[in-house]
Design a protein around this motif. Structure first.
Motif, mmCIF file in Angstrom:
data_model
loop_
_atom_site.group_PDB
_atom_site.id
_atom_site.type_symbol
_atom_site.label_atom_id
_atom_site.label_comp_id
_atom_site.label_asym_id
_atom_site.label_seq_id
_atom_site.Cartn_x
_atom_site.Cartn_y
_atom_site.Cartn_z
ATOM 1 N N ASP A 1 -9.137 4.632 -3.133
ATOM 2 C CA ASP A 1 -8.985 3.183 -3.231
ATOM 3 C C ASP A 1 -7.623 2.776 -3.775
ATOM 4 O O ASP A 1 -7.336 1.584 -3.897
ATOM 5 N N LEU A 2 -6.789 3.726 -4.097
ATOM 6 C CA LEU A 2 -5.511 3.437 -4.733
ATOM 7 C C LEU A 2 -4.510 2.880 -3.723
ATOM 8 O O LEU A 2 -4.283 3.462 -2.662
ATOM 9 N N THR A 3 -3.901 1.765 -4.069
ATOM 10 C CA THR A 3 -2.892 1.164 -3.191
ATOM 11 C C THR A 3 -1.480 1.339 -3.740
ATOM 12 O O THR A 3 -0.512 1.045 -3.051
ATOM 13 N N GLY A 4 -1.357 1.789 -4.969
ATOM 14 C CA GLY A 4 -0.047 1.974 -5.581
ATOM 15 C C GLY A 4 0.405 3.418 -5.515
ATOM 16 O O GLY A 4 -0.321 4.314 -5.085
ATOM 17 N N SER A 5 1.649 3.646 -5.948
ATOM 18 C CA SER A 5 2.226 4.985 -5.974
ATOM 19 C C SER A 5 2.060 5.560 -7.375
ATOM 20 O O SER A 5 2.693 5.099 -8.330
#
Length: 993
Positions: free
Chosen positions: A120-124
């Protein structure tokens, strides 16, 4: 499928100890299969969790285990599958279906004010686990991140015991403090020098705007989240870790020996020595360097029972320096507790106490040993220190230097969590960072030479207090409705930071013994008394934050973040700033059309955009200052009167630095996630950079006055990659990986009010600035003359643009502006200490009880300035390359004739070297005892290992180490002869009870 897993049976058979006992209480049988398969899995490990006793499944996946009293839980594990824990209850037959381990998708990643599934992670975000962190024997665990995180550069400012590393994430985006911020169990900090590596569970590095914007102004240079260990197992567990290491200098600088030095001196000053072979030969580097020890020990106790979990540890770290009178000692005590008062109320604490003591050797001893003439013996015939012309005797500098720092650091928080309804959690946390420090230095009376002496003993003492109080209040809400999943967090935080220091000195101390290092009215030096604050550490901040993560059908992801920060460093009209971000992701792997590509385990693209801020300037820069204690003569008769006068203008219009960052990422998993790859492209621009600029003297500020402006813009862009592959063949398993990032750094704008507003200079070397920042080039690039060989004869000198000081055998400087003269205006770009590529690669091998791992890291396209060689006001020793000097026409076109100073020693590309390197960062070989052996010793696990750190460095750089760095981004990459980074050889033992 059965044949595919038969080979694994032997792995487990050798690794498990099947203990036969005469009396058994209960027999459990069953079959273990894999999801979607009818055949049993051979070689699956089944352990009684309470005791660690175990068996393995047979060729058909069947097992049988006899349990004793108190053994009520079975743990099933197998390579490539998720571990499963089963409560036995009253059952005698337990069949288990293991799911494939797609850890990269279901792994929980810690982010700001919460956590999220990796899928679910959208960031780096990059994660580093505890096994990698403990490999490096260092006082600061941040040093273990070197070569482990794509986009993160980790260098050493010094190799001295207790020295802090220099971290740069995705380049240099400011002209001031460019270090990332640390968050340890929710407490926001500037450094983690108090932490013991063995206490850390994981480190997450937040890189793009979506990941870091929850920290607003603190996240402008990146965020390093550190989670410490907590109690997990129901049965109490005790861990003992001990390690001993020895340090050495891997490479000394190649300098002239005694006869060679005499030969060069005779060319500079003909007839100085009649027989150079009769001259003494002193290796000053060997005189000051010697092997030194490191010891690192930690014991911890942890557990979890009913509504209470605990983790307690005590660690001791001691590092002796390779130079005498340098040492660092630290004791760390940690207590992490959680109490569940009711089903919906939980309280806890994370507390760390870290007293430390540091001894600092003479700061210029290394530089002295570099410059000291090798024809001077260290001691005279009567045993006293010899006079070393020009620089002083480095052994005497060490002997007569006595400098100590003592500190008591307390970091931690107390928190309360309440869940009023399902899915909603309210949390309030009060955190502190308290540091009480004391420093003292003593210099006795001594005489080595007229240059190196002290005629009266001196004692200086300083006391400092630093405190940060942080109160954070958040609401977290999680809800799943059919294919919709929402995770939201909102809250506000308040932080107050204060500092104060007091210093006083004394003269003519009664005796040299530390027992007499006291200050009293009879010896106090009134001119030495000071009481001040750290202008960077006196401020308050209030923040409002919010984030929403939304997932639709496990396919489409959206994240929105918003934070408002208010800082006391800015005046009321500019005090608050908003920092938004938005990110989206697409889990392509969960689309129906991907079912035909069964070799894909994961495929996701994501993108983000957002802004973060920075307020890292002294708190008084918005205000005009008044100078106190200014005496004036007034009255009749005239008398001296105490007074005050105008100081320097402040800038009431200061606003926040703002960093705007975009990121596009791709995540790939193949072949049951044996092959994992992650790629990111980032574009980061920082505007309104806070920088000190010169202003015209007619404004009344006095000559050289600097005022802070929002006067710059810097670009960083690059591509990051992280690829790994893992597999097992029989009882042999392995993993290989590579990561890195490219980096383009460029100043887009520098502007101020009048004066020198179009450039910034730094790196003062021998009264000349050798670094510069201008539009279109990197921050802090090297600035000097470009050379074009060596003048071979007088005719060449006469035909070249005017260089009145040049003659045959001297360097030929390039007339870059074409005006027919060689002047300071011909100085130009010579290179940058910011690398083009930062990379690392690693591999792990496991065979039965043996394991081996190797980590490599390096940098390409980085230049360094050999500043220590360019400082030439006198006749010092030379680096060995002077032997290739010009000795007449045609002998050399690269090395000029030897001189003791002057024309050839001006800032030029002669002193710029390639700082690229490849280093074997760590090599570890370990052996884990068989379970049958550890059972007899009443242990759960025992491992011994040997390791080496910084074992091999491949580089053309002539200094001690090419990785050194400075906290100042405007003066980075200058080799001034600092404390060398060492090679370390270690042996250690890990025990679990």
């Amino acid at each position: 499928m059965k044949q595919k897993y038969i080979v694994f049976l032997f792995v487990i058979s050798f690794g498990l100890s099947i203990t036969v006992v005469k009396a058994q209480d209960k027999k459990i049988t069953g079959t273990v299969t894999a999801t979607g398969e009818n055949e049993g899995l051979p070689g699956v490990s089944i352990l009684a969790k309470e005791s660690g006793r175990g068996v393995a499944t047979d060729l058909d996946g069947k097992y049988e285990i006899n349990l004793r009293d108190g053994e009520n839980t079975l743990e099933f594990s197998f390579i490539g599958f998720r571990k499963q824990v089963v409560e036995i209850g009253n059952r005698s037959v337990i069949d288990v279906v293991l799911k494939e381990d797609v850890e990269s998708l279901d792994e929980v990643v810690v982010i700001g004010y919460g956590s999220v599934r990796k899928s679910d992670l959208t960031g780096s975000v990059s994660s580093v686990k505890s096994d990698d962190i403990v490999k490096i024997p260092a006082a600061n665990p941040a040093q273990a991140l070197q070569g482990k995180v794509a986009g993160l550069q980790v260098n050493s400012a010094s190799g001295a015991p207790g020295a802090q590393p220099v971290l740069r994430l995705r380049g240099v985006g400011t002209f001031g403090n460019a270090a990332p911020v640390y968050v340890v169990d929710g407490v926001i900090l500037d450094d983690v020098s108090f932490l013991t590596a063995a206490d850390i569970e994981s480190i997450e590095v937040l890189k793009d705007a979506s990941a870091i914007s929850m920290y607003g102004s603190r996240g402008a240079n990146g965020v390093v989240l550190i989670s410490t260990k907590r109690g997990k197992t129901e049965k109490p567990q005790i861990n003992v870790n001990t390690e001993f290491s020895i340090q050495t200098v891997p490479d000394q600088i190649d300098l002239l020996n005694g006869p060679q030095f005499g030969q060069i001196v005779n060319e500079i000053r003909p007839g100085t020595y009649n027989n150079v072979n009769a001259l003494p030969n002193t290796d000053w580097q060997s005189q000051i360097f010697s092997p030194a020890l490191i010891q690192n020990h930690q014991v911890s106790a942890s557990g979890k029972k009913d509504d209470f979990s605990y983790f307690f540890s005590a660690g001791y770290f001691e590092q002796d320096g390779i130079i005498d009178k340098s040492n660092f000692q630290r004791l760390t005590i940690r207590l992490n507790n959680e109490y569940r008062i009711t089903e919906r109320v939980r309280v806890g604490n994370n507390i760390s106490l870290a007293p430390s003591r540091q001894q600092n050797t003479a700061g210029d001893a290394v530089f002295q040993s570099y410059r000291a003439q090798p024809i001077v013996e260290p001691f005279t015939e009567d045993g006293s220190y010899s006079e070393v012309p020009g620089v002083g005797n480095p052994l005497a500098s060490i002997e007569y230097n006595n400098s100590f720092n003592r500190a008591m650091r307390t970091v931690g928080n107390l928190f309360l969590e309440v869940e009023p309804i399902d899915g909603l959690v309210a949390k309030s946390s009060f955190g502190v960072d308290l540091n009480n420090s004391r420093n003292e230095s003593f210099t006795p009376v001594y005489f080595v030479s007229p240059q190196q002496q002290n005629d009266i003993s001196r004692l200086n003492k300083g006391f400092g207090e630093f405190s940060t109080l942080l109160w954070e209040n958040t609401l977290n809400y999680s809800k799943e409705i059919d294919v919709h999943r929402i995770d939201a967090v909102g809250g506000f935080t308040m932080q107050d930071t204060r500092s104060e220091s007091f210093g006083v000195g004394a003269l003519n101390i009664l005796r040299d013994s530390p027992d007499f290092w006291y200050i009293n009215p009879n010896n106090i030096n009134e001119n030495s008394v000071s009481n001040s604050v750290d202008f960077n550490q006196n401020y308050s901040m209030i923040s409002y934050l919010g984030r929403v993560n939304y997932s639709y059908d496990e396919r489409f992801l959206l994240t929105g973040t918003f934070r408002v920060d208010g800082s006391s460093k800015f005046l009321e009209n500019n005090r608050y700033a908003a920092f938004p971000s938005v990110a989206a992701g697409w889990n392509i792997i969960n689309e129906a059309f991907m079912e035909q590509f069964d070799f894909f385990t994961n495929l996701k693209i994501r993108a983000s955009w957002g802004r973060t801020g920075n307020d890292r300037v002294p708190y008084d820069r918005a205000y005009s200052r008044v100078l106190n204690q200014i005496d004036g003569v007034f009255g009749n008769p005239p008398e001296i009167q105490a007074g005050a006068t105008y100081g320097v203008f402040g800038n009431p219009d200061l606003v926040w630095e703002t960093t705007t960052q975009s990121d596009i990422g791709l995540e790939i998993g193949l072949f049951n996630n044996k092959l994992i790859a992650e790629f990111d492209y980032f574009h980061r621009v920082t505007d309104d950079i806070l920088v000190d600029l010169a202003v015209p003297g007619y404004q009344g500020n006095g000559p050289g006055a600097l005022i802070t402006f929002n006067a710059g813009s810097v670009l960083n862009r690059g591509l990051e990659f992280n690829v790994s592959y893992r597999d097992n063949i029989g009882d042999f398993s392995y993993k290989v990986g590579a990561l890195g990032n490219t980096l383009h750094n460029e100043v887009l704008a520098i502007s101020g009010i009048g004066g020198e507003g179009d450039e910034l200079v730094g790196g003062l070397v021998f009264n000349r600035f050798v670094t510069r920042s201008t539009v279109g080039l990197p921050v802090g690039y090297f600035y000097g003359f470009e050379t074009d060989g060596v003048f071979q004869n007088q005719g060449e000198v006469d035909a070249y643009p005017s260089q009145s000081a040049a003659g045959p055998g001297d360097l030929r400087y390039v007339d870059t502006n074409g005006d027919g003269r060689i002047t300071q205006a011909d100085r130009t770009y010579l290179g940058s200490a910011i690398p083009d590529l930062i990379y690392g690669f690693n591999f792990e091998l496991n065979w039965k009880q043996l394991s081996m791992s190797a980590d490599f890291q390096g940098e390409l396209g980085r230049q360094l300035y050999n500043a220590k060689e360019s400082i030439r006001p006198d006749l010092y020793n030379f680096e060995a390359h002077v032997l290739d000097r010009w000795r007449g026409e045609g002998t050399s076109n690269t090395q000029p004739r030897p001189t003791e100073g002057g024309y050839n020693w001006q800032p030029s590309d002669r002193f710029v070297q390639d700082g690229s390197y490849l280093r074997l960062r760590n090599l570890t070989l370990g052996y884990t005892l068989r379970q049958s052996t550890t059972e007899r010793m009443r242990m759960k696990n025992a491992r011994v290992y040997v390791s080496g750190t910084n074992l091999l460095t491949l580089t053309s750089f002539s200094g001690f180490s090419p990785e050194f760095a400075s906290e100042s981004v405007l003066a980075n990459g200058l080799d001034l002869g600092g404390y060398p980074v060492t090679a370390i050889y270690s042996v250690g033992l890990n025990l679990t009870f």
